[in-house]
Structure formats: structure tokens, C-alpha cells
Design a protein around this motif. Structure first.
Motif, PDB file in Angstrom:
ATOM      1  N   UNK A 114       0.829  -1.210   0.000  1.00 60.25           N
ATOM      2  CA  UNK A 114       0.000   0.000   0.000  1.00 60.25           C
ATOM      3  C   UNK A 114       0.862   1.259   0.000  1.00 60.25           C
ATOM      4  N   UNK A 115       1.891   1.270   0.830  1.00 62.24           N
ATOM      5  CA  UNK A 115       2.775   2.430   0.897  1.00 62.24           C
ATOM      6  C   UNK A 115       3.528   2.613  -0.411  1.00 62.24           C
ATOM      7  N   UNK A 116       4.066   1.517  -0.946  1.00 69.09           N
ATOM      8  CA  UNK A 116       4.842   1.600  -2.186  1.00 69.09           C
ATOM      9  C   UNK A 116       3.992   2.136  -3.332  1.00 69.09           C
ATOM     10  N   UNK A 117       2.749   1.671  -3.443  1.00 68.24           N
ATOM     11  CA  UNK A 117       1.896   2.169  -4.523  1.00 68.24           C
ATOM     12  C   UNK A 117       1.567   3.643  -4.323  1.00 68.24           C
ATOM     13  N   UNK A 118       1.325   4.024  -3.065  1.00 72.27           N
ATOM     14  CA  UNK A 118       0.879   5.400  -2.802  1.00 72.27           C
ATOM     15  C   UNK A 118       1.959   6.428  -3.113  1.00 72.27           C
ATOM     16  N   UNK A 256      21.248  -0.069 -10.355  1.00 69.00           N
ATOM     17  CA  UNK A 256      19.905  -0.306  -9.807  1.00 69.00           C
ATOM     18  C   UNK A 256      19.750   0.368  -8.448  1.00 69.00           C
ATOM     19  N   UNK A 257      18.588   0.929  -8.228  1.00 70.61           N
ATOM     20  CA  UNK A 257      18.301   1.578  -6.958  1.00 70.61           C
ATOM     21  C   UNK A 257      16.823   1.439  -6.660  1.00 70.61           C
ATOM     22  N   UNK A 258      16.408   1.925  -5.508  1.00 72.01           N
ATOM     23  CA  UNK A 258      15.006   1.839  -5.109  1.00 72.01           C
ATOM     24  C   UNK A 258      14.528   3.237  -4.752  1.00 72.01           C
ATOM     25  N   UNK A 259      13.643   3.798  -5.567  1.00 74.59           N
ATOM     26  CA  UNK A 259      13.094   5.112  -5.257  1.00 74.59           C
ATOM     27  C   UNK A 259      11.574   5.023  -5.198  1.00 74.59           C
ATOM     28  N   UNK A 260      11.007   5.744  -4.234  1.00 81.76           N
ATOM     29  CA  UNK A 260       9.551   5.767  -4.077  1.00 81.76           C
ATOM     30  C   UNK A 260       8.957   4.365  -4.010  1.00 81.76           C
ATOM     31  N   UNK A 261       9.683   3.475  -3.368  1.00 83.76           N
ATOM     32  CA  UNK A 261       9.194   2.118  -3.176  1.00 83.76           C
ATOM     33  C   UNK A 261       9.226   1.253  -4.406  1.00 83.76           C
ATOM     34  N   UNK A 262       9.837   1.736  -5.496  1.00 82.05           N
ATOM     35  CA  UNK A 262       9.878   0.972  -6.740  1.00 82.05           C
ATOM     36  C   UNK A 262      11.273   0.927  -7.337  1.00 82.05           C
ATOM     37  N   UNK A 263      11.419   0.088  -8.355  1.00 84.95           N
ATOM     38  CA  UNK A 263      12.718  -0.093  -8.991  1.00 84.95           C
ATOM     39  C   UNK A 263      13.053   1.088  -9.887  1.00 84.95           C
ATOM     40  N   UNK A 264      14.344   1.412  -9.941  1.00 85.37           N
ATOM     41  CA  UNK A 264      14.802   2.528 -10.749  1.00 85.37           C
ATOM     42  C   UNK A 264      16.269   2.342 -11.056  1.00 85.37           C
ATOM     43  N   UNK A 265      16.776   3.170 -11.956  1.00 86.17           N
ATOM     44  CA  UNK A 265      18.197   3.203 -12.255  1.00 86.17           C
ATOM     45  C   UNK A 265      18.753   4.579 -11.894  1.00 86.17           C
TER      46      UNK A 265
END
Length: 310
Positions: A114-118, A256-265
Motif C-alpha cells: 500500500x505504501x509503495x503504490x501510494x 539499480x536503486x530503489x526510489x519511491x518504493x519501486x525499482x529505478x536506475x
């Protein structure tokens, strides 16, 4: 145009246990920051809101407050609404596309679905299409499960009006939010494939990773070079990505990194952070790319920001 002028950090850590106002504020600080950030999409502005919340909180007679958490959320909401109206004028003068400020987040944020989606880039962009009051009501009701009476007190509306606003905002968001979430394993596999393709430079393989209707949104803020409008379609996105990377191929690295609860580069150019590319993945294909290059929005991309719904 400067995106933000820094202000002091709100509420210093309590020097002793004798100050209940400070203790309560510090206990709920991460929650208040999350509320403000979800309403504003800007960590810098969220910090300003917390500063303003703190200044009002220390003047409150705590003996008259039945629910201190709810009262703090109410102050934060009101200050966020004031800030949203100021930001709307700033965004009108913003150069190019405006994206939320990416936050480096801990793995536990991604584990809280829920937090990651929000706080996901995709949903935060959908929230940008709501009016300030609709956004505040949606965030408080749908994300933080706040009661209608509490929301009404925060936004100066009747509970009946808040119910109508919540229904309208939910319908608007549901029509635009991503339809499907993927498992962490699928997400990581797609990210690894995407990274490998960017590093090897094979356009055809990249087309296999992207959805045909993929959209790339690029935010340079008028400071860094960026596409001024969204780029739609896999072919155009491929040409943009390889055109951009090709100019500095020997100097670019992707991590690779994790931003706003999601995958990113995290994209580094010559060893320096050049931007954050967050992505939306659906049906094992990349359907959205959000590339933030504005350096004023990258201050939270290298140290974790704690977020919470509670």
C-alpha cells in the motif's frame, strides 16, 4: 527558475523527555512527512510544511487535544493545501515536464504494498491531475484511511461534501492508475534486462523490453537538457534513450536503486549522479519511464528517506 529555497529542519530532536510537544511531533514526524510529500510530490516543500506545522504545534494547548496524531495530521494537511496553491503557480512557469522529487527508500517501503503504490511515480503523477482539495481528500482517505469527520476538519468542508469529493477523486484516480502490479522477482528481472540493454546498446532488444505504448517523461527543470513533452511509443523512446546515451556512452553508468518504493536506475555521468530513471512495469514490460535530471530534485536520491502510513 529555482525550484526551492532551503529552510531549516523542523523540530530538533528532543533534548529531554520533559517536552511532550516535541516528543509527540518527533514520534509522528515520518508520518507527517509522508502525508505532506504525497500531497505535494516535493520533499523540499514537505519539509517546509513540517516546519510550519511545528511552529503551530508548539502553540497548541495539548490538554485540549484529544487525539494528538489526528491534530498534527490536520495541521499538516492545511499547510500542504496552502503550499499546493503556491506550487501550482510555480509549475505554470516550470520549464518542460514536472515530475515528483524521487526519494531513495529502504526495502521495507517496497515490501509494504500500500505504501509503495501510494508513493510510486506513476500514482504521484495521477495525483497531479486532481485539484488541491481532491488530492488532500484522496490521500487522507484512500492512503491513510482517515475518517470523513477528521478529513472535513482538515479541509474545511462538511463530512457530506468530503464523501462526494472522495468518491469523485477515487473514480478519477482509478481510471488512470496502473492496472497491474508485478512481483518483485519479475520487476527485478525487467530492470536487469533494461539495464543490460542500455549498457550493450542493442535497440532491437530494448524494443523487446518496452511495451508498444510506453511513455517516457523527462524532467530537467530548465537546468539540464530534457525532452519538453512526453515521448510516446517504443520506437521514439528507443531513439531518445540511445540518442542521449550515445553522446556520452563511455562516461555513463547505470546502477539499480530503489526510489519511491519501486525499482529505478541511478544514472551517473563521469561518476556524478546525472539523474534517476524510475519505471512502471506491467505484464513484464516497461510501460512508463520517469527520468528526473533536475539537480534540485536529486538531493534525496542518495540517502534514504523514511516513510510510513502509521
Amino acid at each position: 527558475m529555482s525550484e526551492h529555497t532551503p529552510t531549516p529542519e523542523p523540530a530538533p530532536e528532543p533534548a529531554s523527555a520533559a517536552d511532550p510537544a516535541t516528543e509527540t511531533f518527533v514520534a509522528h514526524r515520518n508520518l507527517l512527512f509522508t502525508v505532506a510529500y504525497e500531497m505535494l510530490g516535493s520533499a523540499a516543500d514537505a519539509e517546509d510544511v513540517l516546519q510550519e506545522t511545528w511552529l503551530r504545534w508548539v502553540k497548541v494547548d495539548l490538554e485540549q487535544v484529544q487525539d494528538q496524531r489526528a491534530y498534527l495530521v490536520r495541521i499538516t494537511t492545511r499547510q500542504s493545501l496552502n503550499r499546493l496553491r503556491t506550487m501550482s503557480r510555480r509549475k505554470e512557469a516550470y520549464v518542460g515536464q514536472w515530475l515528483p522529487e524521487p526519494l531513495l527508500t529502504a526495502p521495507d517501503v517496497a515490501e509494504d504494498v500500500e505504501l509503495a503504490e501510494s508513493v510510486s511515480m506513476a500514482l504521484m503523477l495521477v495525483l497531479e491531475t486532481l485539484s488541491p482539495t481532491e488530492r488532500a481528500v484522496f490521500v487522507l482517505r484512500e492512503v491513510f484511511d482517515t475518517g470523513y469527520d477528521e478529513i472535513a476538519a482538515a479541509v474545511d468542508k462538511s463530512p457530506a461534501a468530503v464523501r462526494q469529493i472522495a468518491h469523485r477523486a477515487r473514480r478519477h484516480v482509478d481510471a488512470r492508475r496502473p492496472r497491474q502490479t508485478v512481483s518483485p522477482e519479475v520487476g527485478r528481472a525487467v530492470l536487469e534486462s533494461f539495464q543490460r540493454v542500455l549498457e550493450t546498446g542493442d535497440p532491437q532488444i530494448l524494443l523487446d523490453v518496452l511495451a508498444p505504448d510506453v511513455v517516457l517523461v523527462n524532467d530537467g527543470g530548465g537546468i539540464k537538457q530534457a525532452a519538453l513533452r512526453p515521448i510516446n511509443g517504443a520506437d521514439k523512446v528507443v531513439r531518445f534513450l540511445f540518442g542521449t546515451a550515445g553522446k556520452n556512452k563511455s562516461l555513463i553508468t547505470f546502477t539499480p536503486t530503489m526510489v519511491n518504493g519501486g525499482l529505478a536506475l541511478a544514472v551517473h555521468l563521469g561518476g556524478e549522479l546525472d539523474g534517476i530513471m524510475a519505471m512502471r512495469v506491467e505484464n513484464a514490460l516497461v510501460t512508463g519511464l520517469y527520468y528526473v535530471r533536475n539537480p534540485e530534485k536529486l538531493t534525496r536520491a542518495e540517502s534514504e528517506t523514511p516513510l510510513t502510513l502509521r
